[in-house]
Write a protein that holds these residues in place. Structure first.
Motif, mmCIF file in Angstrom:
data_model
loop_
_atom_site.group_PDB
_atom_site.id
_atom_site.type_symbol
_atom_site.label_atom_id
_atom_site.label_comp_id
_atom_site.label_asym_id
_atom_site.label_seq_id
_atom_site.Cartn_x
_atom_site.Cartn_y
_atom_site.Cartn_z
ATOM 1 N N HIS A 29 0.862 -1.176 0.000
ATOM 2 C CA HIS A 29 0.000 0.000 0.000
ATOM 3 C C HIS A 29 0.896 1.222 0.000
ATOM 4 N N ALA A 30 0.577 2.181 -0.851
ATOM 5 C CA ALA A 30 1.369 3.408 -0.925
ATOM 6 C C ALA A 30 0.452 4.544 -1.363
ATOM 7 N N TYR A 31 1.040 5.712 -1.589
ATOM 8 C CA TYR A 31 0.239 6.866 -1.988
ATOM 9 C C TYR A 31 0.723 7.421 -3.317
ATOM 10 N N MET A 32 -0.217 7.897 -4.110
ATOM 11 C CA MET A 32 0.083 8.563 -5.368
ATOM 12 C C MET A 32 -0.513 9.963 -5.330
ATOM 13 N N ASN A 33 0.116 10.867 -6.056
ATOM 14 C CA ASN A 33 -0.514 12.149 -6.334
ATOM 15 C C ASN A 33 -0.776 12.197 -7.837
ATOM 16 N N GLU A 34 -1.296 13.290 -8.318
ATOM 17 C CA GLU A 34 -1.634 13.366 -9.741
ATOM 18 C C GLU A 34 -0.398 13.156 -10.615
ATOM 19 N N GLU A 35 0.733 13.698 -10.181
ATOM 20 C CA GLU A 35 1.968 13.582 -10.959
ATOM 21 C C GLU A 35 2.452 12.135 -11.042
ATOM 22 N N SER A 36 2.479 11.433 -9.895
ATOM 23 C CA SER A 36 2.975 10.051 -9.891
ATOM 24 C C SER A 36 2.025 9.111 -10.619
ATOM 25 N N LEU A 37 0.719 9.380 -10.521
ATOM 26 C CA LEU A 37 -0.261 8.557 -11.233
ATOM 27 C C LEU A 37 -0.090 8.739 -12.743
ATOM 28 N N LYS A 38 0.109 9.978 -13.158
ATOM 29 C CA LYS A 38 0.326 10.246 -14.580
ATOM 30 C C LYS A 38 1.597 9.555 -15.061
ATOM 31 N N LYS A 39 2.642 9.592 -14.241
ATOM 32 C CA LYS A 39 3.914 8.944 -14.578
ATOM 33 C C LYS A 39 3.732 7.429 -14.669
ATOM 34 N N SER A 52 7.329 10.852 3.502
ATOM 35 C CA SER A 52 8.447 11.131 4.409
ATOM 36 C C SER A 52 9.553 11.940 3.729
ATOM 37 N N ARG A 53 9.797 11.649 2.446
ATOM 38 C CA ARG A 53 10.862 12.349 1.722
ATOM 39 C C ARG A 53 10.359 13.529 0.895
ATOM 40 N N GLY A 54 9.032 13.560 0.701
ATOM 41 C CA GLY A 54 8.443 14.656 -0.049
ATOM 42 C C GLY A 54 8.854 14.694 -1.503
ATOM 43 N N LYS A 55 8.911 13.511 -2.130
ATOM 44 C CA LYS A 55 9.281 13.489 -3.549
ATOM 45 C C LYS A 55 8.736 12.246 -4.249
ATOM 46 N N LEU A 56 8.774 12.308 -5.556
ATOM 47 C CA LEU A 56 8.309 11.217 -6.412
ATOM 48 C C LEU A 56 9.325 10.084 -6.386
ATOM 49 N N TRP A 57 8.848 8.825 -6.393
ATOM 50 C CA TRP A 57 9.783 7.703 -6.478
ATOM 51 C C TRP A 57 9.185 6.567 -7.295
ATOM 52 N N LYS A 58 10.058 5.873 -7.990
ATOM 53 C CA LYS A 58 9.655 4.731 -8.797
ATOM 54 C C LYS A 58 9.956 3.456 -8.022
ATOM 55 N N LYS A 59 8.985 2.569 -7.947
ATOM 56 C CA LYS A 59 9.182 1.295 -7.255
ATOM 57 C C LYS A 59 10.250 0.473 -7.983
ATOM 58 N N GLY A 60 11.273 0.033 -7.230
ATOM 59 C CA GLY A 60 12.322 -0.807 -7.803
ATOM 60 C C GLY A 60 13.414 -0.055 -8.520
ATOM 61 N N GLU A 61 13.426 1.268 -8.378
ATOM 62 C CA GLU A 61 14.427 2.072 -9.098
ATOM 63 C C GLU A 61 15.853 1.695 -8.713
ATOM 64 N N THR A 62 16.063 1.366 -7.433
ATOM 65 C CA THR A 62 17.407 0.975 -6.984
ATOM 66 C C THR A 62 17.531 -0.523 -6.747
ATOM 67 N N SER A 63 16.432 -1.162 -6.331
ATOM 68 C CA SER A 63 16.478 -2.594 -6.000
ATOM 69 C C SER A 63 16.255 -3.502 -7.200
#
Length: 217
Positions: A29-39, A52-63
């Protein structure tokens, strides 16, 4: 529906439940805003907003544990998203397949469930994770480090153990050794980037067909 018409909270966020598109497991479970949903829609990979970090992130970007989006639904109140996705590796940062691995309550009337084909898929995803993210002390990671010949040797050994168990007519031994054989076969599939789904499809082709296959000498 236009994503602008979804009901976001006072912070411009909407909760998103991520579900395995094949077996229905709730992954996270996570949260999206309009920008992340569009992405997410544009790229086909889940993107979220980190509170917590106040920014957009992609799941699995580093892992490398990416989520390939198959379908996005919204609920009757337009304030929650259900994202059906193909999970690469594991969903949880703890290394578990799903974030919902902690059991709070189980009814004493619950029926004992038998393992299904979904278990094979879950084991395979963990194997892929150990391939992509080599871990010290991981048996699977050690097999990938040693290479194909080591994996093939283990398969040969386990197949021999199955034969011996059958010759000895010991059911428990047969079950144990076949479990080992299946496991190491899944590791080999992972080595070649072949999925269990590919095997299911091949078996489906053969199901119901009559006749004897010619043995290849």
């Amino acid at each position: 529906m236009d994503i602008k018409n979804l009901k976001y909270d006072s912070n411009g966020l909407i909760p998103a439940i991520i579900q395995d598109w094949k077996n229905g497991d709730v992954l996270m479970h996570a949260y999206m805003n309009e920008e992340s949903l569009k992405k997410t829609i544009e790229t086909g990979y889940t993107h979220f907003w980190s509170r917590s970090r106040g920014k957009l992130w992609k799941k699995g970007e580093t892992s490398g544990n990416e989520q390939i989006v198959k379908e996005i639904n919204y609920d009757c109140d337009n304030d929650t998203l259900l994202v059906k996705a193909e999970q690469k590796g594991v969903a949880c940062h703890t290394g578990n397949r799903t974030c919902f691995f902690g059991k709070l309550f189980e009814s004493p009337k619950s029926e004992v469930r038998s393992p299904k084909s979904e278990l094979i898929d879950k084991i395979y995803e963990v194997i892929l994770d150990r391939k992509r993210n080599m871990r010290e002390g991981s048996y699977v990671s050690s097999l990938f480090k040693k290479g194909r010949d080591k994996i093939l040797k283990k398969i040969g050994e386990e197949a021999s153990e199955v034969v011996i168990g059958s010759k000895n007519d010991k059911k428990e031994e047969i079950i144990y050794e076949i479990a080992d054989l299946w496991f190491h076969s899944l590791v080999l599939l992972g080595y070649h980037d072949i999925t269990p789904e590919d095997i299911y499809k091949e078996l489906q082709k053969r199901f119901g067909k009559s006749g004897i296959r010619d043995e290849k000498k």
